[in-house]
Design an enzyme around this catalytic site. Structure first.
Site, short mmCIF file in Angstrom:
data_model
loop_
_atom_site.label_atom_id
_atom_site.label_comp_id
_atom_site.label_asym_id
_atom_site.label_seq_id
_atom_site.Cartn_x
_atom_site.Cartn_y
_atom_site.Cartn_z
CE LYS A 191 -4.04 2.03 2.35
NZ LYS A 191 -4.98 1.95 3.48
CB SER A 207 -8.25 3.90 2.50
OG SER A 207 -7.45 3.21 3.45
CB SER A 213 -8.83 1.20 5.44
OG SER A 213 -9.43 2.47 5.34
#
Lengths: 486, 479
Positions: free
Chosen positions: A78, A153, A177
């Site tokens: 990420k 997210s 998320s």
């Protein structure tokens, strides 16, 4: 079967047994990304040279007979984990071309376990969002239906795993998320207990909630990934000083008989799609058929979780994002004077959702409002934590749906922030309490003309990741969830 | 002097740099004078994802200061974020302690020139990190530049109650605080280098009125002298305004040491809302009894305790005792002069009088004194055993200060040994009496003040070496 379809454990085993090389696997995945990323947009940075260099060094280690836990397996990271020498932006314009001179602890642990950096995955800007639409690099498409969001997210990390663009990836979970995108993409996503993974080198959103975690296509791989990235870190004062557990081992040594599953009545009410409920009920039935016991429990402060979360998280974010001022790194838009430079830089550098949260955060912290908002939200947070403590005196694990509905359409909620925030309704309480939670695929359902996966959320007491993963593994064995075809 | 109808109300906020090797939340060095931005790591620079880790040494320093000031040591304290934007504040917030400081409710006893003492309350002391340093209009391009070497340096902010009433009290408070910090070795107390800084809150009120006036805060005072001057100036300014029917606005003002005046920095309307909240990157700081006990055990003797001991053991006046215990260096110098055998009172006179005077004149501190305490002890011993007179001793002292020679060597070289032999002195006295018949007559006729003249003549004749007591005695006999 293509090499890129291999799972984490599978790939690591084949590399260790010299059936395949890390370089071959890495090339296969890089080609897959090249073919698919234009459509899915899961990756924002892919550095072929670095990936192949790391793969080469893994192959050398294999040759020398010195493999580590996940030697040679390429991973998606990420874009909020700082990677030394590789652009890290948290998908914000304000960190344009920021190249960290340091490595996050989580990724350091992964490289020390033999992992290969495949690329940086797309995400909501500064992890603020539930649909990946706030990314400066554009929305990620859900591989199950390209018109839909993969959630957020950590949308890029989830989509990359679902679409076979990596076997496993890192995510971060502040209010859901990891779990929500896992649910939307039919993957396994685990957010461990707050403090289990170091936050050092992870771009901060809300420090008291942010926690790194893992995505994979099956429970064993998620467990192995978590094992490879977690651990105590003296550089993070909130890190838990506990030994790393071998989460991926003996996953099947688990007796369902007598397992007490808590079903919080507050989670099975309005807004929950009846077909989602049906799927969750089937999962529960699978467990009770094997001798598990269901206990209806109450988490009475659940309804305050979303409001409390949207006070605590923006407050911390407002301060955490103050460092992006155009003075030392990242974007700088010159103005006539200091104040003008600050304003121009931050006006251009931050997106809408980030600005909204900075505004909320600064408002709730300001003199005269602090007690009414921040102090009260912290008190609510303590009550929510106590709800869980009380619940875990009665049950071993709590089952809930991960989200009220399957993946919604891109653009579907972006105009209505409150609707977007309500998507976190089943996940934020766990984050506020700092507890481990995971989402496992429980089934598929027809939804707005598409066939979409639905996730089951399992929540456990602090540091019960091992038990949680074994429960999830048992669920996986009974559910026979059909993942997306490559 | 201020208007006789008014009195000042003064409170001081002191920032003392903790003498630790590394910064409060990072491993960067704290040493002074390095090239700009060479002592700032990723944490100090506020890079994304960087996290603070609390320096344990700084915490122990805080506990020790708290114990020294008789404070309550909070078993739980919290670090807060103080939010504001400035280029020398890389994170956009300063980590400080707001609601729950590490220690609270202490006091400092100050010594006043009339020999009295006064207790000044210490509201609280908290730990916080320093900001960097901005230099404006710098270099050929006249740009502003930022040096982050100082960013993150540990500070103790010591806040006094508004108990001070005169600039003198403020000065004494700072001297006492500085000596406590130095005795504890938690801060070097150097105001010029900025390792101790002071802001003063000043208001005035008519005598007899209980309510405080509106205060103004004077920033940036870099010496005790400037603190005192600024307070005096500011109080007079406020009285002028009030006497002319004006009102005081709550403001932050700067002291301009060159112009000897204050000017407004920002008004109350411009005051920041710092939006304090607990720093989620740091857990609350819990102090165990064991840790406090360990700090307590490692505490050195403090100025007040030492002063009491000097009064008791050396029979010194409270004033001499407080001057000598103002710094550890002073005190240990003095104790070395006394050594095993010397008269403590005489030693105190020589140290606080001749030595401090000479050092002051040269702008030297005691550590760079050209005279070692052993040498001064030797000089005092020579006075006590009548080897030299006090007057000769002053000459010897001057030479010692200039050359760092031993007093015995100087006395020997110059033949300055005191004449105590009665016969020798009698011979000189006889000679003087013979040569000054007129004055002998006058003395005998009742002008006893002339004794001084004869003593002077004898001393002159002996080059100052005759023992004055014996000279007096013989003169009285013979006259």
């Amino acid at each position: 079967m293509e090499l890129y379809e291999l799972g984490l454990k599978e790939a690591a085993t084949k590399i260790k047994n010299k059936e395949i090389s890390s370089t071959e696997l890495t090339k296969s995945l890089l080609d897959r990304i090249e073919a698919r990323n234009g459509e899915i947009n899961a990756y924002v940075t892919v550095d072929r040279d670095i990936a192949l260099e790391m793969a080469q060094s893994s192959d050398t280690r294999i040759k020398e007979g010195n493999p580590r836990l996940i030697e040679g397996v390429p991973l998606g990271i990420k874009d909020l984990f700082c990677t030394k020498g590789v652009r890290t932006t948290a998908c914000s314009h304000i960190l344009d071309n920021f190249i960290p001179p340091y490595e996050s602890t989580v990724t350091t642990n992964l490289w020390n376990a033999g992992g290969v950096l495949l690329g940086k995955t797309n995400m909501d800007e500064f992890a603020m969002g539930s649909s990946n639409e706030s990314s400066y690099f554009g929305a990620v498409k859900n591989p199950w239906d390209l018109s839909r969001t993969p959630g957020g997210s950590s949308g890029g990390s989830a989509a990359a795993v679902a679409d076979y663009q990596c076997a496993a990836s890192t995510g971060s979970d502040t209010g859901g998320s990891i779990r929500q995108p896992a649910s939307f993409t039919g993957t396994v996503g685990i957010k461990p207990t707050y403090g289990r993974c170091s936050r050092f080198g992870m771009v901060a959103f809300a420090s008291s909630l942010d926690q790194a975690g893992a995505f994979a296509r099956n429970v064993e791989d998620a467990a192995l990934m978590l094992r490879s990235m977690s651990g105590y870190d003296e550089k993070d004062s909130t890190s838990a000083d506990r030994p790393i557990e071998n989460y991926d081992e003996k996953l099947d040594q688990f007796d369902i008989k007598g397992l007490k599953i808590g079903l919080p009545k507050e989670y099975f009410v309005d807004g929950l799609d009846p077909k989602v409920k049906e799927i969750i009920d089937q999962s529960i039935k699978n467990f009770t058929d094997q001798g598990a016991e269901v206990v209806e429990i109450s988490l009475p402060h659940t309804k305050y979780a979303v409001p409390a979360y949207y006070i605590v998280a923006p407050a911390e974010a407002a301060a955490n994002l103050a460092r992006y001022d155009g003075m030392r790194y990242g974007l700088r838009v010159e103005g006539d004077n200091l104040m003008d430079t600050y304003m121009k830089t931050r006006t251009e550098g931050f997106g809408m959702e980030v600005k909204r949260r900075i505004m909320i955060g600064n408002y709730t912290l300001s003199s005269g409002y602090y007690d009414a908002y921040y102090t009260k939200a912290q008190r609510v947070r303590a009550l929510i934590t106590k709800d869980f403590v009380d619940a875990f005196e009665q049950v071993d694990v709590i089952f809930t749906p991960t989200t009220p509905t399957p993946a919604f359409k891109i653009g579907g909620k972006v105009e209505d922030p409150v609707q977007m925030y309500l998507n976190d309704i089943f996940t934020v309480a766990t984050s506020l309490a700092g507890l481990p939670g995971l989402s496992v695929p429980a089934g598929k359902m027809g939804f707005e003309g598409a066939n979409l996966p639905v996730g089951l959320q399992m929540i456990g007491p602090a540091f019960s990741e091992r038990q949680l993963l074994r429960t999830a593994y048992a669920h996986e064995q009974m559910t026979k969830f059909e993942p997306l075809k490559a | 002097m201020i208007h006789p109808d008014y009195e000042m109300v003064i409170g001081l906020e002191v920032h003392a740099q903790v003498t630790t090797e590394s910064k409060l939340f990072s491993g960067s060095s704290t040493s002074f004078g390095a090239d700009p931005n060479t002592q700032a790591n990723n944490i100090d620079l506020g890079m994304p994802g960087m996290l603070p880790v609390l320096n344990k040494e700084a915490v122990d320093a805080g506990i020790k200061l708290g114990l020294a000031l008789g404070c309550r040591i909070n078993r739980k304290s919290v670090f807060d974020r103080k939010n504001y934007f400035y280029p020398d504040l890389p994170k956009g917030y300063q980590i400080s302690q707001f609601t729950l400081p590490i220690v609270e409710h202490g006091n400092i006893t100050i010594d006043l020139s009339d020999g009295s003492t006064k207790n000044i309350g210490v509201t609280r002391m908290h730990l916080e990190e320093d900001a960097g340093k901005s230099v404006h209009d710098f270099g050929a391009d006249h740009h502003s530049h930022v040096d982050l070497n100082r960013a993150g340096i540990p500070l103790m902010e010591i806040v006094s109650e508004p108990d001070l009433r005169t600039p003198e009290e403020a000065g004494e408070y700072l001297k006492k605080l500085r000596s406590i910090l130095r005795f504890l070795e938690v801060c070097d107390g150097n105001m010029e280098q900025g390792s101790m800084r002071c802001d003063a809150n000043v208001s005035v009120r008519k005598k007899g009125i209980a309510a405080f006036g509106t205060r103004r805060e004077i920033k940036n005072l870099n010496s005790i002298r400037n603190v005192m001057r600024a307070i005096e100036y500011e109080a007079n300014h406020q009285i002028d305004v009030l006497e002319n029917g004006g009102t005081i606005d709550q403001e932050t003002i700067l002291w301009d040491a060159n112009k000897n005046e204050t000017r407004t920095m920002r008004s109350k309307e411009d005051a920041h809302d710092y939006r304090y909240f607990p720093d989620p990157d740091l857990l609350p700081l819990y102090l165990t009894e064991e840790r406090i006990e360990a700090c307590s055990k490692s505490m050195p003797e403090l100025p007040d305790e030492m002063k009491e001991r000097f009064i008791k053991d050396y029979n010194l006046s409270p004033y001499d005792a407080s001057v000598l215990t103002l710094s550890k260096a002073n005190a240990s110098y003095y104790e070395a002069v006394v050594g095993q055998k010397n008269d403590p009172k005489l030693c105190a006179n020589w140290v606080t009088g001749e030595l401090f005077g000479a050092l002051n004149k040269q702008g030297l501190d005691i550590d760079s004194s050209p005279i070692s305490p052993e040498q001064l002890g030797e000089l005092v011993e020579m006075i006590s055993n009548n080897t030299i007179s006090g007057k000769i001793a002053k000459t010897v002292f001057e030479e010692m200060f200039e050359t760092s020679k031993n007093p015995k060597d100087i006395v020997e070289e110059k033949g300055l040994v005191q004449i105590t032999d009665r016969g020798a002195i009698e011979a000189v006295v006889d000679k003087i009496i013979e040569a000054n018949g007129d004055n002998v007559e006058k003395y005998r006729a009742g002008n006893e003040r002339l004794l001084g003249f004869f003593v002077g003549q004898v001393m002159k004749e002996t080059g100052g070496k005759a023992n004055p007591a014996i000279v007096n005695e013989i003169l009285r006999e013979k006259l």
